[in-house]
Scaffold this motif. Sequence first.
Motif, PDB file in Angstrom:
ATOM      1  N   SER A 107      45.331  42.040  41.081  1.00 13.18           N
ATOM      2  CA  SER A 107      46.581  42.581  40.550  1.00 13.18           C
ATOM      3  C   SER A 107      46.350  43.901  39.826  1.00 13.18           C
ATOM      4  CB  SER A 107      47.231  41.584  39.596  1.00 13.18           C
ATOM      5  OG  SER A 107      47.539  40.402  40.269  1.00 13.18           O
ATOM      6  N   VAL A 108      45.278  43.981  39.065  1.00 15.34           N
ATOM      7  CA  VAL A 108      44.975  45.218  38.331  1.00 15.34           C
ATOM      8  C   VAL A 108      44.638  46.351  39.301  1.00 15.34           C
ATOM      9  CG1 VAL A 108      43.328  46.279  36.738  1.00 15.34           C
ATOM     10  CG2 VAL A 108      44.283  44.033  36.221  1.00 15.34           C
ATOM     11  N   VAL A 109      43.854  46.066  40.327  1.00  9.56           N
ATOM     12  CA  VAL A 109      43.504  47.093  41.314  1.00  9.56           C
ATOM     13  C   VAL A 109      44.751  47.583  42.043  1.00  9.56           C
ATOM     14  CG1 VAL A 109      42.310  47.446  43.522  1.00  9.56           C
ATOM     15  CG2 VAL A 109      41.115  46.379  41.629  1.00  9.56           C
ATOM     16  N   LEU A 110      45.626  46.657  42.414  1.00 10.24           N
ATOM     17  CA  LEU A 110      46.860  47.046  43.099  1.00 10.24           C
ATOM     18  C   LEU A 110      47.768  47.845  42.175  1.00 10.24           C
ATOM     19  CD1 LEU A 110      47.712  43.842  45.164  1.00 10.24           C
ATOM     20  CD2 LEU A 110      46.574  45.932  45.933  1.00 10.24           C
ATOM     21  N   LEU A 111      47.802  47.472  40.902  1.00  7.31           N
ATOM     22  CA  LEU A 111      48.612  48.220  39.939  1.00  7.31           C
ATOM     23  C   LEU A 111      48.058  49.628  39.732  1.00  7.31           C
ATOM     24  CD1 LEU A 111      51.104  47.981  38.191  1.00  7.31           C
ATOM     25  CD2 LEU A 111      49.673  47.130  36.353  1.00  7.31           C
ATOM     26  N   LEU A 112      46.741  49.768  39.690  1.00  8.94           N
ATOM     27  CA  LEU A 112      46.135  51.106  39.584  1.00  8.94           C
ATOM     28  C   LEU A 112      46.443  51.951  40.828  1.00  8.94           C
ATOM     29  CD1 LEU A 112      42.664  50.247  37.999  1.00  8.94           C
ATOM     30  CD2 LEU A 112      44.604  51.402  36.909  1.00  8.94           C
ATOM     31  N   GLY A 113      46.428  51.314  42.004  1.00  5.36           N
ATOM     32  CA  GLY A 113      46.812  52.019  43.225  1.00  5.36           C
ATOM     33  C   GLY A 113      48.263  52.470  43.178  1.00  5.36           C
ATOM     34  N   ALA A 114      49.130  51.615  42.630  1.00  2.00           N
ATOM     35  CA  ALA A 114      50.549  51.978  42.495  1.00  2.00           C
ATOM     36  C   ALA A 114      50.724  53.155  41.547  1.00  2.00           C
ATOM     37  CB  ALA A 114      51.340  50.772  41.999  1.00  2.00           C
ATOM     38  N   ILE A 115      49.991  53.144  40.451  1.00  2.00           N
ATOM     39  CA  ILE A 115      50.076  54.244  39.490  1.00  2.00           C
ATOM     40  C   ILE A 115      49.591  55.547  40.133  1.00  2.00           C
ATOM     41  CG2 ILE A 115      49.092  55.145  37.336  1.00  2.00           C
ATOM     42  CD1 ILE A 115      49.170  52.200  36.310  1.00  2.00           C
ATOM     43  N   ALA A 116      48.502  55.470  40.891  1.00  2.19           N
ATOM     44  CA  ALA A 116      47.989  56.664  41.577  1.00  2.19           C
ATOM     45  C   ALA A 116      49.019  57.206  42.567  1.00  2.19           C
ATOM     46  CB  ALA A 116      46.686  56.339  42.301  1.00  2.19           C
ATOM     47  N   ILE A 151      52.619  43.198  40.114  1.00  2.00           N
ATOM     48  CA  ILE A 151      53.149  42.481  38.949  1.00  2.00           C
ATOM     49  C   ILE A 151      53.473  41.041  39.330  1.00  2.00           C
ATOM     50  CG2 ILE A 151      55.118  42.365  37.357  1.00  2.00           C
ATOM     51  CD1 ILE A 151      55.028  45.462  37.343  1.00  2.00           C
ATOM     52  N   PHE A 152      54.024  40.838  40.525  1.00  2.00           N
ATOM     53  CA  PHE A 152      54.286  39.487  41.010  1.00  2.00           C
ATOM     54  C   PHE A 152      52.991  38.682  41.081  1.00  2.00           C
ATOM     55  CE2 PHE A 152      54.249  36.714  44.765  1.00  2.00           C
ATOM     56  CZ  PHE A 152      55.185  35.769  44.371  1.00  2.00           C
ATOM     57  N   TRP A 153      51.935  39.295  41.647  1.00  5.05           N
ATOM     58  CA  TRP A 153      50.640  38.607  41.741  1.00  5.05           C
ATOM     59  C   TRP A 153      50.062  38.315  40.356  1.00  5.05           C
ATOM     60  CZ3 TRP A 153      47.278  36.543  45.263  1.00  5.05           C
ATOM     61  CH2 TRP A 153      47.686  36.585  46.587  1.00  5.05           C
ATOM     62  N   LEU A 154      50.230  39.244  39.434  1.00  2.00           N
ATOM     63  CA  LEU A 154      49.725  39.045  38.085  1.00  2.00           C
ATOM     64  C   LEU A 154      50.439  37.880  37.405  1.00  2.00           C
ATOM     65  CD1 LEU A 154      47.757  40.139  35.973  1.00  2.00           C
ATOM     66  CD2 LEU A 154      49.549  41.675  35.194  1.00  2.00           C
ATOM     67  N   ILE A 155      51.745  37.825  37.512  1.00  2.20           N
ATOM     68  CA  ILE A 155      52.506  36.713  36.926  1.00  2.20           C
ATOM     69  C   ILE A 155      52.108  35.402  37.588  1.00  2.20           C
ATOM     70  CG2 ILE A 155      54.829  35.742  36.720  1.00  2.20           C
ATOM     71  CD1 ILE A 155      55.820  38.661  36.412  1.00  2.20           C
ATOM     72  N   ALA A 157      49.251  34.704  39.056  1.00  2.00           N
ATOM     73  CA  ALA A 157      47.869  34.376  38.690  1.00  2.00           C
ATOM     74  C   ALA A 157      47.793  33.840  37.267  1.00  2.00           C
ATOM     75  CB  ALA A 157      46.966  35.593  38.841  1.00  2.00           C
ATOM     76  N   ARG A 158      48.634  34.336  36.380  1.00  2.27           N
ATOM     77  CA  ARG A 158      48.623  33.883  34.981  1.00  2.27           C
ATOM     78  C   ARG A 158      49.160  32.460  34.851  1.00  2.27           C
ATOM     79  NH1 ARG A 158      46.403  37.097  30.927  1.00  2.27           N
ATOM     80  NH2 ARG A 158      47.893  36.071  29.585  1.00  2.27           N
ATOM     81  N   LYS A 159      50.027  32.029  35.769  1.00  2.00           N
ATOM     82  CA  LYS A 159      50.589  30.685  35.718  1.00  2.00           C
ATOM     83  C   LYS A 159      49.654  29.644  36.310  1.00  2.00           C
ATOM     84  CE  LYS A 159      55.429  32.002  35.715  1.00  2.00           C
ATOM     85  NZ  LYS A 159      56.708  31.938  36.421  1.00  2.00           N
ATOM     86  N   LEU A 160      48.713  30.081  37.141  1.00  2.00           N
ATOM     87  CA  LEU A 160      47.784  29.142  37.760  1.00  2.00           C
ATOM     88  C   LEU A 160      46.754  28.671  36.731  1.00  2.00           C
ATOM     89  CD1 LEU A 160      47.062  30.894  41.165  1.00  2.00           C
ATOM     90  CD2 LEU A 160      48.527  28.938  40.780  1.00  2.00           C
ATOM     91  N   PRO A 161      46.362  27.404  36.803  1.00  2.00           N
ATOM     92  CA  PRO A 161      45.294  26.947  35.887  1.00  2.00           C
ATOM     93  C   PRO A 161      43.964  27.576  36.272  1.00  2.00           C
ATOM     94  CG  PRO A 161      45.963  25.181  37.392  1.00  2.00           C
ATOM     95  CD  PRO A 161      46.892  26.331  37.639  1.00  2.00           C
ATOM     96  N   ALA A 162      43.175  27.882  35.253  1.00  2.00           N
ATOM     97  CA  ALA A 162      41.897  28.570  35.476  1.00  2.00           C
ATOM     98  C   ALA A 162      40.840  27.684  36.019  1.00  2.00           C
ATOM     99  CB  ALA A 162      41.402  29.166  34.180  1.00  2.00           C
TER     100      ALA A 162
END
Length: 162
Positions: A107-116, A151-155, A157-162
């Motif tokens: 999610s972070v890599v995709l978000l950085l790509g979106a920002i770029a 952002i969808f993937w981040l949300i 991923a945060r809801k999934l148990p670790a």
Amino acid sequence: MHSETARKSKQPILFFGALTFFAVATFFSLYEGSQLDDISWEWPHSAVFTNWLSGEVTSAYDILTIDYLVYAAKFEPLFPLIMFISGMILFLQLSFWIFRRKKIALSVVLLLGAIALLVLATASMASPTAGLALFSMIFFGTGILLAIFSIFWLIKARKLPA
């Protein structure tokens, strides 16, 4: 089980297909952009990277190869557009392969790509040429979609148990 095998067999085909399209489109983009060598009045406007790195362009031999891509994107945008689409497919597929089990990192890599992409859209927005205006819209649209997706993937991923 069969659908999993079919999906895994399609991934390398998609990857090498996108890689082939990227290589061919790069070749044709560089060929079309090499017209810049013959148009000296366009050097201050299209040889952007050469001007940033080396100063003023005084001869065609001074022009960096990446400036051919800029010229092609401005005036002959078909092959640079194919390069962008196939490059995005390669970026997404490699991101999913590398961060297969790390959803937050993906999610972070995709978000950085979106920002770029959004930064590139902003930088090319003021161009008077139709080619860069097209690229600005495509960068903006792709950046927004990638941001929403990440952002969808981040949300998720945060809801999934670790």
